[in-house]
Design a protein around this motif. Structure first.
Motif, PDB file in Angstrom:
ATOM      1  N   ARG A  23       6.022   8.085   8.196  1.00 30.45           N
ATOM      2  CA  ARG A  23       7.013   7.350   7.397  1.00 30.45           C
ATOM      3  C   ARG A  23       6.365   7.066   6.054  1.00 30.45           C
ATOM      4  O   ARG A  23       5.350   6.396   5.987  1.00 30.45           O
ATOM      5  CB  ARG A  23       7.392   6.042   8.109  1.00 30.45           C
ATOM      6  N   LEU A  35      11.291   9.945   6.480  1.00 36.34           N
ATOM      7  CA  LEU A  35      10.891   9.928   7.878  1.00 36.34           C
ATOM      8  C   LEU A  35      10.645  11.362   8.313  1.00 36.34           C
ATOM      9  O   LEU A  35      11.495  12.232   8.117  1.00 36.34           O
ATOM     10  CB  LEU A  35      11.997   9.321   8.746  1.00 36.34           C
ATOM     11  N   THR A  61      15.432   2.941  12.914  1.00 38.67           N
ATOM     12  CA  THR A  61      14.611   4.141  13.011  1.00 38.67           C
ATOM     13  C   THR A  61      14.088   4.185  14.432  1.00 38.67           C
ATOM     14  O   THR A  61      13.409   3.263  14.881  1.00 38.67           O
ATOM     15  CB  THR A  61      13.435   4.081  12.015  1.00 38.67           C
TER      16      THR A  61
END
Length: 101
Positions: A23, A35, A61
């Motif tokens: 990330r 990402l 996420t």
């Protein structure tokens, strides 16, 4: 080199599970998170870019996503492949695919 897709949308037979391995914040664009997800062998990756428009814009996420095979790029650098494989393995051992990271 990078495959970018805002919605992986996999659900068919060609779906491949990839794990979050990196990330980063983009240097070129303000308020952009990149990402990177990779296959457990580190040979293929999926890149997702997210704009951080506000603190109230909640988008989770997850530790892993399932993506269409055609949305995966190839990791050419052997060192990066090894790094992605190690991190994908670690994530798979520690997290369930739907865990919010």
């Amino acid at each position: 080199m990078a495959q970018t897709d805002t919605d992986a949308g996999a659900g068919g037979d060609d779906a491949v599970r990839v794990w979050l391995v990196e990330r980063t914040y983009s240097d070129d664009e303000q308020n952009l998170i990149i990402l990177t997800y990779a296959t457990p062998d580190g040979e293929r990756y999926f890149r997702k870019e997210r704009a951080l428009t506000s603190f109230t814009d909640v988008r989770d996420t997850t530790a892993a996503v399932d993506v269409d095979d055609g949305n995966l790029g190839t990791v050419d650098d052997p060192d990066m492949r090894e790094q992605y494989a190690a991190e994908a393995e670690r994530m798979a051992e520690v997290h369930d695919p739907d865990d919010v990271i």
